[in-house]
Motif scaffolding. Structure first.
Motif, short mmCIF file in Angstrom:
data_model
loop_
_atom_site.label_atom_id
_atom_site.label_comp_id
_atom_site.label_asym_id
_atom_site.label_seq_id
_atom_site.Cartn_x
_atom_site.Cartn_y
_atom_site.Cartn_z
N GLU A 26 0.85 -1.19 0.00
CA GLU A 26 0.00 0.00 0.00
C GLU A 26 0.88 1.24 0.00
O GLU A 26 2.01 1.21 0.51
CB GLU A 26 -0.91 0.02 1.23
CG GLU A 26 -1.87 -1.14 1.33
CD GLU A 26 -2.64 -1.14 2.64
OE1 GLU A 26 -2.24 -0.39 3.56
OE2 GLU A 26 -3.64 -1.87 2.75
N MET A 69 -3.25 3.83 -2.86
CA MET A 69 -3.01 2.86 -3.92
C MET A 69 -2.86 1.46 -3.33
O MET A 69 -2.11 1.26 -2.36
CB MET A 69 -1.74 3.23 -4.70
CG MET A 69 -1.78 4.60 -5.33
SD MET A 69 -0.30 4.94 -6.33
CE MET A 69 0.98 4.88 -5.07
N VAL A 99 -1.32 -1.54 -9.96
CA VAL A 99 -1.83 -0.59 -8.97
C VAL A 99 -3.31 -0.32 -9.24
O VAL A 99 -3.72 -0.12 -10.39
CB VAL A 99 -1.06 0.75 -9.03
CG1 VAL A 99 -1.73 1.80 -8.16
CG2 VAL A 99 0.38 0.56 -8.58
N ASP A 100 -4.09 -0.30 -8.17
CA ASP A 100 -5.48 0.15 -8.22
C ASP A 100 -5.64 1.28 -7.22
O ASP A 100 -5.23 1.16 -6.06
CB ASP A 100 -6.45 -0.98 -7.88
CG ASP A 100 -6.79 -1.84 -9.08
OD1 ASP A 100 -7.10 -1.26 -10.14
OD2 ASP A 100 -6.75 -3.07 -8.96
N PHE A 101 -6.25 2.41 -7.66
CA PHE A 101 -6.58 3.48 -6.73
C PHE A 101 -7.82 3.09 -5.92
O PHE A 101 -8.67 2.32 -6.37
CB PHE A 101 -6.85 4.78 -7.49
CG PHE A 101 -5.64 5.33 -8.18
CD1 PHE A 101 -4.62 5.93 -7.45
CD2 PHE A 101 -5.51 5.26 -9.56
CE1 PHE A 101 -3.50 6.44 -8.07
CE2 PHE A 101 -4.39 5.76 -10.19
CZ PHE A 101 -3.39 6.36 -9.45
N ARG A 153 -12.72 2.88 -7.38
CA ARG A 153 -11.42 2.94 -8.08
C ARG A 153 -11.24 4.35 -8.65
O ARG A 153 -11.45 4.60 -9.83
CB ARG A 153 -11.36 1.89 -9.19
CG ARG A 153 -11.41 0.46 -8.71
CD ARG A 153 -11.41 -0.50 -9.88
NE ARG A 153 -10.13 -0.54 -10.56
CZ ARG A 153 -9.98 -0.62 -11.88
NH1 ARG A 153 -11.03 -0.60 -12.69
NH2 ARG A 153 -8.77 -0.68 -12.41
N GLN A 170 -10.56 5.47 -12.34
CA GLN A 170 -9.75 4.46 -13.00
C GLN A 170 -10.67 3.48 -13.73
O GLN A 170 -11.67 3.01 -13.17
CB GLN A 170 -8.90 3.71 -11.98
CG GLN A 170 -7.86 2.78 -12.58
CD GLN A 170 -6.96 2.17 -11.52
OE1 GLN A 170 -7.13 2.42 -10.33
NE2 GLN A 170 -6.01 1.37 -11.94
N GLN A 226 5.30 9.80 -4.80
CA GLN A 226 4.87 8.59 -4.09
C GLN A 226 5.66 8.44 -2.81
O GLN A 226 6.87 8.66 -2.78
CB GLN A 226 5.07 7.36 -4.97
CG GLN A 226 4.73 6.04 -4.27
CD GLN A 226 5.42 4.85 -4.91
OE1 GLN A 226 5.39 4.68 -6.12
NE2 GLN A 226 6.06 4.03 -4.08
#
Length: 446
Positions: free
Chosen positions: A226, A249, A272-274, A280, A305, A424
């Motif tokens: 994460e 993320m 990666v998925d928000f 998402r 997304q 990030q």
């Protein structure tokens, strides 16, 4: 005397890989009794050159290395009390020839003092040499005095620089270009590719080693993580920017891992998925722009997304002791606008004012592991890129406003002209929950 020795060392290396200790510092506290000889010779100042003996050990084998010419700035001889000197300098590299746990520890210290009078003349005698070693079983002894432990992995399966306790990133070395403008200069990207090309050319005509390429089974390295990211995205036509994030993320690391011994590279694919309140998407962002240069327009932007998870590809050159790395993150997004106000007056755009089709947001980061700087997947850093914003549709309730938003926001032609910079934070990895967990929220950079 109390002596503190510090150095920055990698946590994981390959067999035969050169280790370059960075930030080497030897701090010595001189008690008043140690300064009596200087006072007796009427010294006003003294300079110091230190030589540290470092024992490099692995298993039952060990070898001593001399870290010479560590210099300290001149120190005034105090009328009473003690003094502190700090010696720094460059030291030689070291490598280990077999896999396993290796340690580096101070085994002895030499101090060469040069005292001078108030007029800058040598004293009589003109110098003083001191040799000492750690006191076994006491603070500074063999166990507490270990500089660092290093995991040495075999060359056939290159090590993965994983999350370790973070420390301030080092500046770029002189032979690499520094950060400039949006992201790192193209020459760093070219250097990464050049290292790969030269390695392959050197093998031309030779029988390739047995370990190229080696694809590691995903179950051996795949794990979840994460992180948060935050930044800004330009609206090129509006001559302004909107804040993005902090975006949470969900990361799946190392879905594919290929270590190519021929090219001396590692290629890793992750995803990666928000996630914002179970959706998402990134958190909604509200911003005000001067539409057409004079009309204040405020709107809430939501980046959703769509399609597959964002694709993360890292390309690392392991033939270089710096381990330069290039990372590309590609996401498919859709932009939706809500709560629009023009000059303070609400403009009903309806519930589905969005880009007519998804658009691709590509972000790239460049960095290196030893010494660490720039962007690395595990440690985060700045990512930059451009996006092409498509025309809008579904905007307006009482009237069709698609053309208005297309003219004000969408990219001209097919050029990706909207600059984005995201920062990030370090990853919080499920298999290493004691480091960087829970994930931190980074400070966005403009």
């Amino acid at each position: 005397m109390a002596v503190r020795v510090s150095a920055e060392l990698p946590s994981v290396v390959r067999t035969g890989e050169k280790i370059q200790p960075e930030g080497v510092t030897v701090e010595v506290e001189l008690p008043p009794a140690a300064l009596r000889q200087f006072i007796d010779t009427e010294a006003a100042t003294f300079s110091t050159v230190a030589e540290l003996t470092v024992r490099n050990a692995q298993g039952t084998e060990s070898a001593d290395a001399a870290w010479k010419d560590l210099e300290a700035e001149p120190v005034a001889v105090p009328a009473e009390g003690g003094a502190v000197l700090v010696a720094t300098g460059d030291v030689p590299t070291v490598s280990f020839g077999s896999p396993g746990r290796a340690t580096m520890a101070p085994a002895g210290l030499g101090l060469d003092f040069t005292p001078l009078t108030a007029e800058g003349a040598p004293t009589t005698p003109p110098g003083l040499a001191v040799r000492c070693e750690p006191a076994a079983g006491e603070e500074g002894g063999e166990e507490e005095g270990t500089l660092g432990e290093i995991t040495v992995r075999g060359a056939t399966v290159p090590a993965v620089p994983g999350p370790v306790t973070t420390s301030p990133a080092a500046p770029p070395p002189e032979d690499l270009p520094p950060a400039a403008g949006p992201g790192f200069t193209p020459s760093l990207r070219d250097r990464i590719q050049g290292l790969t090309d030269r390695r392959l050319e050197s093998l031309d005509g030779d029988e390739p080693p047995a370990n190229c390429p080696v694809e590691i089974p995903p179950e051996w390295v795949m794990t979840t993580a994460e992180a948060y990211a935050a930044g800004y995205a330009n609206a090129a036509k509006l001559d302004g920017a909107t804040a993005l994030g902090p975006a949470f993320m969900k990361v799946v690391l190392n879905k594919r891992y290929i270590a190519d011994g021929c090219a001396s590279t590692i290629d890793v694919t992750s995803s990666v998925d928000f996630d914002h309140e179970g959706k998402r998407q990134l958190p909604p962002s509200r911003a005000t722009f001067l539409t057409y240069g004079f009309m204040p327009t405020t709107a809430t932007m939501i980046l959703e997304q769509v399609g597959d998870p964002a694709h993360v590809h890292s390309h690392t050159v392991t033939d270089s002791p710096a381990w330069p790395e290039e990372t590309t993150i590609t996401a498919q997004l859709s932009m939706r606008l809500t709560d629009v106000e023009v000059n303070g007056v609400p403009l009903d755009v309806g519930p589905d004012c969005r880009t007519a089709r998804p658009f691709e947001q590509v972000l790239r980061g460049y960095g290196q592991s030893y010494p660490r700087f720039g962007y690395l997947v595990a440690f985060g850093g700045p990512l930059t890129g451009y996006a092409h914003i498509p025309p809008f549709e579904g905007c307006g309730v009482d009237e069709d406003l698609d053309a208005v938003f297309t003219a004000a926001v969408s990219s001209a032609g097919k050029k990706a002209d909207n600059y984005t910079k995201m920062t990030q934070a370090p990853l919080c990895v499920a298999t290493n929950p004691d480091v960087n967990c829970p994930p931190a929220v980074p400070k966005p950079e403009r």
